[in-house]
Motif scaffolding. Structure first.
Motif, short mmCIF file in Angstrom:
data_model
loop_
_atom_site.label_atom_id
_atom_site.label_comp_id
_atom_site.label_asym_id
_atom_site.label_seq_id
_atom_site.Cartn_x
_atom_site.Cartn_y
_atom_site.Cartn_z
N LYS A 158 -7.70 -1.46 4.50
CA LYS A 158 -7.43 -0.05 4.23
C LYS A 158 -7.71 0.81 5.46
O LYS A 158 -7.01 1.79 5.73
CB LYS A 158 -8.27 0.42 3.05
N ARG A 197 0.10 5.77 5.63
CA ARG A 197 -0.83 5.82 4.50
C ARG A 197 -2.25 6.10 4.97
O ARG A 197 -2.95 6.95 4.42
CB ARG A 197 -0.74 4.48 3.75
N TRP A 198 -2.67 5.39 6.01
CA TRP A 198 -4.01 5.57 6.59
C TRP A 198 -4.18 6.99 7.13
O TRP A 198 -5.21 7.63 6.87
CB TRP A 198 -4.19 4.54 7.71
N ASP A 201 -4.57 9.57 4.42
CA ASP A 201 -5.89 9.41 3.83
C ASP A 201 -6.96 10.14 4.66
O ASP A 201 -7.68 11.00 4.15
CB ASP A 201 -6.22 7.91 3.72
#
Length: 215
Positions: A158, A197-198, A201
């Motif tokens: 992640k 996505r990272w 976030d």
């Protein structure tokens, strides 16, 4: 205890420190140092930061520290029990090694190119200089290739050091955000969904939202 943060509110490195202080719920006061007036070269400033650069911090007991990443590590370690956990337990050697690997990725494979582009397109122009277009293109080509490697890493975990956010991720925020503000969308490109996505976030964290426009 209130930490005094000596820096320029719009400087990327000052905001990097403010971000970590926010993550760890450490009260701080920004003491503005006007770079446009050269206040960072004044004798009383250089006495604490001999390179004449922002930022540095001073704690209530007089302890002073400069270099934004060193300050980040210090704050995250000293206040490990409060705020967000953004460093692995030092007794976990493998997690710590992966963190150091990720931190090295940021300093070696991201910052030199992102900061150089930001300097050429924003800072240099602000002080009356002219952007070196070929240099910007070269740095962006290199950064683009580096982010392909980020995509490989982030397809497996992640965050850069595993499945928990660390300083290594957060250290990207100041220059990564600046790239976005000047229309460079490498961190949100559709061809690198895991990087996008990272980035979404980490850039949406409340701590960064609180300091991203000024420390």
């Amino acid at each position: 205890m209130t930490v005094k943060l000596y820096g320029f509110p719009f400087s990327t490195c000052t905001r990097r420190v403010a971000l970590i202080l926010k993550e760890k719920n450490v009260p701080f006061e920004v003491i503005s140092v006007d770079l446009s007036k050269g206040e960072q070269k004044a004798a009383d400033f250089v006495a604490k930061q001999p390179f004449g650069q922002v930022p540095y911090i001073v704690e209530e007991d007089g302890f002073a520290l400069f270099e934004s990443r060193a300050i980040g590590r210090y704050i995250a370690t000293k206040y490990a029990a409060q705020g967000e956990k953004i460093l692995p337990d030092p007794s976990d050697l493998k997690a710590t090694a992966l963190f150091e690997q990720a931190a090295s990725i940021e300093t070696s494979n991201f910052d030199p190119f992102a900061s150089s582009v930001a300097y050429e397109k924003v800072i240099k122009v602000r002080y009356g200089g002219e952007t070196d277009v070929k240099l910007v293109e070269s740095h962006l080509n290199t950064l683009n290739a580096k982010l392909d490697a980020y995509e490989v890493i982030l397809s497996k975990t992640k965050y850069l050091a595993g499945n928990s956010v660390t300083l290594a991720d957060l250290f990207h925020l100041p220059y990564g955000t600046m790239l976005g503000t000047i229309g460079i969308d490498l961190l949100t490109a559709e061809n690198r969904p895991n990087v996008a996505r990272w980035w979404k976030d980490i850039s949406s964290r409340p701590s960064w939202q609180a300091v991203k426009d000024r420390a």
